[in-house]
Design a protein around this motif. Structure first.
Motif, mmCIF file in Angstrom:
data_model
loop_
_atom_site.group_PDB
_atom_site.id
_atom_site.type_symbol
_atom_site.label_atom_id
_atom_site.label_comp_id
_atom_site.label_asym_id
_atom_site.label_seq_id
_atom_site.Cartn_x
_atom_site.Cartn_y
_atom_site.Cartn_z
ATOM 1 N N ILE A 9 0.835 -1.206 0.000
ATOM 2 C CA ILE A 9 0.000 0.000 0.000
ATOM 3 C C ILE A 9 0.871 1.258 0.000
ATOM 4 O O ILE A 9 0.606 2.206 -0.736
ATOM 5 C CB ILE A 9 -0.980 -0.017 1.193
ATOM 6 C CG1 ILE A 9 -2.003 -1.129 0.998
ATOM 7 C CG2 ILE A 9 -1.665 1.331 1.366
ATOM 8 C CD1 ILE A 9 -2.867 -1.398 2.199
ATOM 9 N N GLU A 10 1.921 1.252 0.810
ATOM 10 C CA GLU A 10 2.838 2.406 0.864
ATOM 11 C C GLU A 10 3.483 2.633 -0.491
ATOM 12 O O GLU A 10 3.603 3.768 -0.962
ATOM 13 C CB GLU A 10 3.894 2.153 1.947
ATOM 14 C CG GLU A 10 4.830 3.308 2.202
ATOM 15 C CD GLU A 10 6.052 3.287 1.305
ATOM 16 O OE1 GLU A 10 6.547 4.374 0.968
ATOM 17 O OE2 GLU A 10 6.495 2.193 0.929
ATOM 18 N N SER A 11 3.879 1.550 -1.156
ATOM 19 C CA SER A 11 4.499 1.657 -2.479
ATOM 20 C C SER A 11 3.509 2.216 -3.507
ATOM 21 O O SER A 11 3.879 3.043 -4.341
ATOM 22 C CB SER A 11 4.991 0.278 -2.925
ATOM 23 O OG SER A 11 5.424 0.295 -4.247
ATOM 24 N N GLN A 12 2.255 1.767 -3.433
ATOM 25 C CA GLN A 12 1.242 2.263 -4.355
ATOM 26 C C GLN A 12 0.994 3.756 -4.156
ATOM 27 O O GLN A 12 0.898 4.515 -5.119
ATOM 28 C CB GLN A 12 -0.063 1.476 -4.193
ATOM 29 C CG GLN A 12 0.041 0.016 -4.575
ATOM 30 C CD GLN A 12 0.509 -0.180 -5.995
ATOM 31 O OE1 GLN A 12 -0.119 0.289 -6.938
ATOM 32 N NE2 GLN A 12 1.632 -0.860 -6.152
ATOM 33 N N LEU A 13 0.908 4.180 -2.905
ATOM 34 C CA LEU A 13 0.667 5.599 -2.611
ATOM 35 C C LEU A 13 1.845 6.468 -3.047
ATOM 36 O O LEU A 13 1.658 7.580 -3.545
ATOM 37 C CB LEU A 13 0.392 5.784 -1.121
ATOM 38 C CG LEU A 13 -0.921 5.187 -0.613
ATOM 39 C CD1 LEU A 13 -1.006 5.304 0.899
ATOM 40 C CD2 LEU A 13 -2.106 5.867 -1.288
ATOM 41 N N ARG A 14 3.059 5.957 -2.871
ATOM 42 C CA ARG A 14 4.244 6.721 -3.239
ATOM 43 C C ARG A 14 4.367 6.873 -4.756
ATOM 44 O O ARG A 14 4.840 7.883 -5.260
ATOM 45 C CB ARG A 14 5.492 6.046 -2.672
ATOM 46 C CG ARG A 14 6.769 6.852 -2.886
ATOM 47 C CD ARG A 14 7.955 6.123 -2.366
ATOM 48 N NE ARG A 14 7.685 4.719 -2.633
ATOM 49 C CZ ARG A 14 8.380 3.702 -2.177
ATOM 50 N NH1 ARG A 14 9.371 3.887 -1.419
ATOM 51 N NH2 ARG A 14 8.083 2.468 -2.467
ATOM 52 N N ASN A 15 3.924 5.857 -5.504
ATOM 53 C CA ASN A 15 4.106 5.870 -6.957
ATOM 54 C C ASN A 15 2.870 6.307 -7.736
ATOM 55 O O ASN A 15 2.903 6.320 -8.959
ATOM 56 C CB ASN A 15 4.542 4.479 -7.433
ATOM 57 C CG ASN A 15 5.971 4.185 -7.054
ATOM 58 O OD1 ASN A 15 6.874 4.966 -7.344
ATOM 59 N ND2 ASN A 15 6.190 3.066 -6.385
ATOM 60 N N VAL A 16 1.781 6.672 -7.032
ATOM 61 C CA VAL A 16 0.574 7.094 -7.726
ATOM 62 C C VAL A 16 0.841 8.379 -8.510
ATOM 63 O O VAL A 16 1.513 9.284 -8.046
ATOM 64 C CB VAL A 16 -0.611 7.271 -6.732
ATOM 65 C CG1 VAL A 16 -0.410 8.471 -5.835
ATOM 66 C CG2 VAL A 16 -1.927 7.370 -7.483
ATOM 67 N N HIS A 49 -0.741 -3.804 -14.989
ATOM 68 C CA HIS A 49 -1.552 -2.767 -15.632
ATOM 69 C C HIS A 49 -2.526 -2.134 -14.636
ATOM 70 O O HIS A 49 -3.003 -1.025 -14.857
ATOM 71 C CB HIS A 49 -2.331 -3.335 -16.818
ATOM 72 C CG HIS A 49 -1.467 -3.814 -17.939
ATOM 73 N ND1 HIS A 49 -0.298 -3.200 -18.317
ATOM 74 C CD2 HIS A 49 -1.584 -4.875 -18.772
ATOM 75 C CE1 HIS A 49 0.247 -3.835 -19.334
ATOM 76 N NE2 HIS A 49 -0.513 -4.861 -19.626
ATOM 77 N N VAL A 50 -2.833 -2.843 -13.555
ATOM 78 C CA VAL A 50 -3.770 -2.361 -12.553
ATOM 79 C C VAL A 50 -3.039 -1.620 -11.429
ATOM 80 O O VAL A 50 -3.493 -0.577 -10.966
ATOM 81 C CB VAL A 50 -4.589 -3.538 -11.973
ATOM 82 C CG1 VAL A 50 -5.528 -3.075 -10.877
ATOM 83 C CG2 VAL A 50 -5.357 -4.250 -13.081
ATOM 84 N N PHE A 51 -1.883 -2.173 -11.004
ATOM 85 C CA PHE A 51 -1.110 -1.602 -9.908
ATOM 86 C C PHE A 51 0.234 -1.101 -10.409
ATOM 87 O O PHE A 51 0.677 -1.461 -11.491
ATOM 88 C CB PHE A 51 -0.869 -2.663 -8.821
ATOM 89 C CG PHE A 51 -2.117 -3.216 -8.215
ATOM 90 C CD1 PHE A 51 -2.913 -2.425 -7.394
ATOM 91 C CD2 PHE A 51 -2.505 -4.513 -8.460
ATOM 92 C CE1 PHE A 51 -4.066 -2.938 -6.826
ATOM 93 C CE2 PHE A 51 -3.650 -5.034 -7.902
ATOM 94 C CZ PHE A 51 -4.442 -4.243 -7.083
#
Length: 121
Positions: A9-16, A49-51
């Motif tokens: 989750i942290e990685s997703q938020l950082r790379n959004v 493609h989703v994440f």
């Protein structure tokens, strides 16, 4: 929450909002992505493609830095030797079990060691 889930989750938020080439991942995230890719390459491609996941080329670069040789892993044997030194004699019985693995047929060239590697099916 499990540690892997929190890191994801942290990685997703950082790379959004970042472009594919602007994303940054920790070594742990790359190793986790490598294990996910090896478990199911098609599923990994779909989820990439989703994440925000490391690309296949990023994972391959990680593999080039790892020293993977065929045969018994001497590091693991050294570790077992160190662990067994603290055990009582009756607890030093060890079973080493070897399992076969599935290799996809492929021809690769290892530039680091200058080897052609044929992986038959």
């Amino acid at each position: 929450m499990p540690e892997n889930a929190a890191q994801f989750i942290e990685s997703q938020l950082r790379n959004v909002g970042r472009q594919n080439t602007g994303r940054r991942f920790t070594r742990e995230k790359k190793i986790f992505s490598l294990s996910s890719y090896k478990a199911g390459p098609k599923a990994y491609c779909y989820y990439s493609h989703v994440f925000a996941l490391p690309s296949k080329s990023t994972i391959n670069k990680l593999l080039q830095h790892l020293s993977l040789n065929i045969g018994i892993n001497n590091v693991m044997l050294h570790y077992l030797r160190n662990v067994s030194q603290g055990l009582k004699e009756e607890n030093k019985s060890v079973s080493l079990i070897f399992d076969e693995i599935f290799l996809m047929p492929e021809l690769k060239y290892d530039m680091k060691n200058r080897l052609k590697i044929w992986m038959p099916m």
